[in-house]
Motif scaffolding. Sequence first.
Motif, PDB file in Angstrom:
ATOM      1  N   THR A  55       5.303  14.821  -7.702  1.00 16.28           N
ATOM      2  CA  THR A  55       5.669  13.668  -6.887  1.00 16.28           C
ATOM      3  C   THR A  55       5.701  12.409  -7.753  1.00 16.28           C
ATOM      4  OG1 THR A  55       4.416  14.748  -5.142  1.00 16.28           O
ATOM      5  CG2 THR A  55       5.133  12.497  -4.728  1.00 16.28           C
ATOM      6  N   LEU A  56       4.704  12.268  -8.614  1.00 15.41           N
ATOM      7  CA  LEU A  56       4.700  11.188  -9.598  1.00 15.41           C
ATOM      8  C   LEU A  56       5.146  11.797 -10.926  1.00 15.41           C
ATOM      9  CD1 LEU A  56       1.354   9.579  -8.412  1.00 15.41           C
ATOM     10  CD2 LEU A  56       3.668   8.778  -7.917  1.00 15.41           C
ATOM     11  N   THR A 115       4.407   3.941  -0.032  1.00 22.26           N
ATOM     12  CA  THR A 115       5.261   4.109  -1.212  1.00 22.26           C
ATOM     13  C   THR A 115       5.539   5.586  -1.492  1.00 22.26           C
ATOM     14  OG1 THR A 115       4.344   2.104  -2.182  1.00 22.26           O
ATOM     15  CG2 THR A 115       5.461   3.618  -3.676  1.00 22.26           C
ATOM     16  N   ILE A 116       4.507   6.396  -1.400  1.00 24.56           N
ATOM     17  CA  ILE A 116       4.701   7.814  -1.745  1.00 24.56           C
ATOM     18  C   ILE A 116       5.635   8.494  -0.741  1.00 24.56           C
ATOM     19  CG2 ILE A 116       3.485  10.038  -1.876  1.00 24.56           C
ATOM     20  CD1 ILE A 116       1.344   8.678  -3.499  1.00 24.56           C
ATOM     21  N   LYS A 165      13.318   9.675  -0.645  1.00 27.34           N
ATOM     22  CA  LYS A 165      14.436   9.321  -1.522  1.00 27.34           C
ATOM     23  C   LYS A 165      14.782  10.481  -2.454  1.00 27.34           C
ATOM     24  CE  LYS A 165      14.243   6.725  -5.381  1.00 27.34           C
ATOM     25  NZ  LYS A 165      13.930   5.572  -6.253  1.00 27.34           N
ATOM     26  N   VAL A 166      13.784  11.020  -3.151  1.00 25.19           N
ATOM     27  CA  VAL A 166      14.127  12.026  -4.155  1.00 25.19           C
ATOM     28  C   VAL A 166      14.506  13.363  -3.526  1.00 25.19           C
ATOM     29  CG1 VAL A 166      12.812  10.920  -6.000  1.00 25.19           C
ATOM     30  CG2 VAL A 166      11.737  12.713  -4.637  1.00 25.19           C
ATOM     31  N   ARG A 223       7.992   7.098   1.060  1.00 27.11           N
ATOM     32  CA  ARG A 223       9.357   6.617   0.807  1.00 27.11           C
ATOM     33  C   ARG A 223       9.956   7.267  -0.427  1.00 27.11           C
ATOM     34  NH1 ARG A 223       7.199   1.801   2.495  1.00 27.11           N
ATOM     35  NH2 ARG A 223       6.712   1.157   0.374  1.00 27.11           N
ATOM     36  N   HIS A 224       9.142   7.367  -1.471  1.00 22.75           N
ATOM     37  CA  HIS A 224       9.620   7.985  -2.705  1.00 22.75           C
ATOM     38  C   HIS A 224      10.029   9.435  -2.462  1.00 22.75           C
ATOM     39  CE1 HIS A 224      10.000   9.056  -6.882  1.00 22.75           C
ATOM     40  NE2 HIS A 224       9.085   9.995  -6.733  1.00 22.75           N
ATOM     41  N   LEU A 238      12.858   8.416 -12.032  1.00 24.09           N
ATOM     42  CA  LEU A 238      12.869   7.951 -10.647  1.00 24.09           C
ATOM     43  C   LEU A 238      11.493   7.519 -10.142  1.00 24.09           C
ATOM     44  CD1 LEU A 238      15.054  10.848  -9.192  1.00 24.09           C
ATOM     45  CD2 LEU A 238      15.837   8.588  -9.926  1.00 24.09           C
ATOM     46  N   VAL A 239      10.498   7.739 -10.951  1.00 22.90           N
ATOM     47  CA  VAL A 239       9.113   7.586 -10.483  1.00 22.90           C
ATOM     48  C   VAL A 239       8.749   6.122 -10.253  1.00 22.90           C
ATOM     49  CG1 VAL A 239       6.733   7.851 -11.244  1.00 22.90           C
ATOM     50  CG2 VAL A 239       8.361   9.734 -11.502  1.00 22.90           C
ATOM     51  N   PRO A 240       8.008   5.832  -9.187  1.00 17.70           N
ATOM     52  CA  PRO A 240       7.619   4.446  -8.916  1.00 17.70           C
ATOM     53  C   PRO A 240       6.444   3.999  -9.789  1.00 17.70           C
ATOM     54  CG  PRO A 240       6.767   5.882  -7.202  1.00 17.70           C
ATOM     55  CD  PRO A 240       7.562   6.754  -8.131  1.00 17.70           C
ATOM     56  N   ASN A 241       6.682   4.074 -11.095  1.00 17.10           N
ATOM     57  CA  ASN A 241       5.648   3.743 -12.072  1.00 17.10           C
ATOM     58  C   ASN A 241       5.180   2.298 -11.957  1.00 17.10           C
ATOM     59  OD1 ASN A 241       4.230   5.105 -13.952  1.00 17.10           O
ATOM     60  ND2 ASN A 241       5.969   5.486 -15.298  1.00 17.10           N
TER      61      ASN A 241
END
Lengths: 488, 488
Positions: free
Chosen positions: B337-338, B384-385, B391-392, B387-388, B140-143
């Motif tokens: 988180t990441l 971004t963080i 979501k998770v 929002r991520h 799921l990570v915004p890599n």
Amino acid sequence: MFAFKNFIQIDKGADTAIYLQVVNALIQQIRRGQLRSGSKLPGSRELAEVLAVHRKTIVAAYDELMAQGWIEMLPRKGTFVVQDLPEIKPKKLKQSELGMPYPAQTIFAIQENRVGSFPAAVIPDPKALIINDGFPDTRLVPNELLLRELRSVSRQAAFRKYHMYGNPEGTDYLRETLSGFLRETRGLPISAANVMITRGAQMGIYLTAQLLLKPGDQVIVGESSYFAATLICQQTGAHINRVPVDEFGIDVDAVEQLCKKKRIRLLYVIPHHHHPTTVTMPPERRIRLLELAATYKFAIIEDDYDYDFHYTSNPIQPMTSLDHHGSVIYIGTLSKTLVPAIRVGFIVAPENFIRAVANLRMAIDRQGDSMMEIAIAELYRNGTISRHIRKVVNLYRERRDHFCSLLTDRLGDRVSFKLPDGGMAVWTKFNDSDLRQVSAKAAQKGLIMSDGQRYNTGATNYNSARLGFASLNLNEQDRAIEIMAGCL
Amino acid sequence: MFAFKNFIQIDKGADTAIYLQVVNALIQQIRRGQLRSGSKLPGSRELAEVLAVHRKTIVAAYDELMAQGWIEMLPRKGTFVVQDLPEIKPKKLKQSELGMPYPAQTIFAIQENRVGSFPAAVIPDPKALIINDGFPDTRLVPNELLLRELRSVSRQAAFRKYHMYGNPEGTDYLRETLSGFLRETRGLPISAANVMITRGAQMGIYLTAQLLLKPGDQVIVGESSYFAATLICQQTGAHINRVPVDEFGIDVDAVEQLCKKKRIRLLYVIPHHHHPTTVTMPPERRIRLLELAATYKFAIIEDDYDYDFHYTSNPIQPMTSLDHHGSVIYIGTLSKTLVPAIRVGFIVAPENFIRAVANLRMAIDRQGDSMMEIAIAELYRNGTISRHIRKVVNLYRERRDHFCSLLTDRLGDRVSFKLPDGGMAVWTKFNDSDLRQVSAKAAQKGLIMSDGQRYNTGATNYNSARLGFASLNLNEQDRAIEIMAGCL
């Protein structure tokens, strides 16, 4: 009610949601003893009016405080601060502290490092003209290629397992790749099991010192030697013995004398390009040092931080390649090959050492950044790193020659130096000017350069500095030496 | 001459240039005492014939050996191994050692960690079904977004200075960004000077323990507590005191009793989601703990490793936000988180602590990866963080609920657990099966899960494990619990 208005200061422009601002303010008041255990809170409608916010905001804040255990709602009685909080004496706060103060100092004592501190890192304006300690030119680094690899490997299913926690020894993929590269280029007959990936040479030295040294242990370093390695060893409580350094590196006779007198545990040496003086140790001394290590059973840290950058021949093979006894811990880094800000280095050692040091590393930062390690492995495999090294070695050789010509032509007798066979700096002695004054004057004229202090040991003021030539192009070198000439 | 053919084994397919193969082989023979100091070497033409290589290859090899100081050319006499090498007794080598052996063991003794080792990191096949210790779902990570930022910041002139060496506290840009983020979301009234960027929570704990503890110091942890933190403290030589942990976290009465008997230096606590049991400490205990720390002047490590992941209310504000005395060292991480493989965490503390701990960090790995830190700062700044996380958290709440339903429905009385308010794992006690056997059986059926050993202390076998629900989607959870049910 007036009090509530006073201490709940709503900032509608802040990023924190308003109901959370109310939550935070109330918690702070409870914590400070202003709102006592069992106190009744105003009703949500009432508080909303006082604060001029929507009633739903206060309801949300009270819900949150309840969920976190700060308040309780008693049916038909109202909302109260929970009963069981410890008695807190209300604090008189200065007005300036109302906005939630943070302590300026720890209440517990901190034992400062017993053995001296690292000099503060100074980050100069990158637009300034800087003669550094011998660092690469970051403008030349194949950053784009590294990032492309990083992107590519992060998408590949084969590497997905490296997103999760991994091994403290580093990713097997880079260990395998690097051991092959070191076998081929440095004559090290090793396998992946002899390699641990670190965060640069610094971590390699730190881990080795932490693993091997205990208070009172005897360590040998050169006079002078890389100051950070000395500090790292000192911080374990070990005793530092200094042996002279001449134009062939550390004095091996002096090492032997020490071995006869004391039980030596560790010797730190940079045989390829001694730090700070840049000299290279010839085969005779290397072999004698290895024999001494085997006889007296001490460990050698061979720090080979800028292996690739040798200009008069191929780089000299590491002492490790001549070690048949398991005496040498070989430490290298990619900070000079890539950018210093990407922290990847390595330790090469017998397997029992790698296992023990990996266990220690688990405590420190657990592991490296796996995807970065994989991307760097790909740069080795597709030849990018070899090509980059060939390119910059040619360029740095030219820069070294130009820089040394400038030193001779423009500064003449006022400095002494020897053309270095390798590395990125010229060890330069200032003959008739105090280097601290030179450095201070140069700074006023826009040139940032070392004042030489960090190379000095307690015993000696060298009035010398490593003048880094690699990060400056020829034009920048001209300007830098011109300024320096005006400061002598 | 025949001897030369024997020990110089040319591999024309190897990546190492042939002349370097000749160089390496000759150096090895000298090192082993097979080629003695002063020995005459064959002429280049002669050796070229014997080895069936071009004469220029041998000339290049001899040039290289001369440049490196191994041989000398005497006019009209020939080429000789240099005179001054130490006498080396020729070694009888086994045939298998001819190809340049590397020592299997160090000759010096390695003192293994006196206080137990970290369990070996196991990297399971990512295609296997794994119930981990409570890690995020790396899928799921915004890599991609992180890499895009990394690329973007590496091109911007404004960030160029971060390519060179930087501060051990971390890049100012991320410290500034993160302190703002922590002010807004966690109520910490801090500035950038209170923040140090680390390599994950682990390094934060390590640095704090190294800075504060010396042999014999008294440390308090829970029974049970996060095993790695305990090991890190033990490795300094400190003494570990354990206090009970109940459904509200560590027993503060027991802490007070210990304070009256011993001079406590450090207490390690995870008030938000205790590890391993996941319970949350209520306000009453938090305030009492802070008062005890202020009274007895000990330091608290508040480990808040999965702050963002709380499901019944907003995350509980850190104890640090209530600390007016400077007792708390607050430790967080982005690993959850990441991805765990990107090692970025932080310490929040009073400035004098940050200064001291940064100096210590200089010794360990000098600094973090600056460009990565800048890219992460950008992810904070562009939302971004946040929002991520939103979501998770929603997804993980669903996964927690589904997982706990499965535990109830499929395993019933055979396990005991409490629905966790937050985190990524359910602390699950196995009532009538030996967890080691369950784990072994599950492995045979394709499910990798903990055997619970690492949660046990010397005193207690919990027969329990943290069952991580966050990294498994609902379908994977169904399959995992199905297998587990078959193993009880």
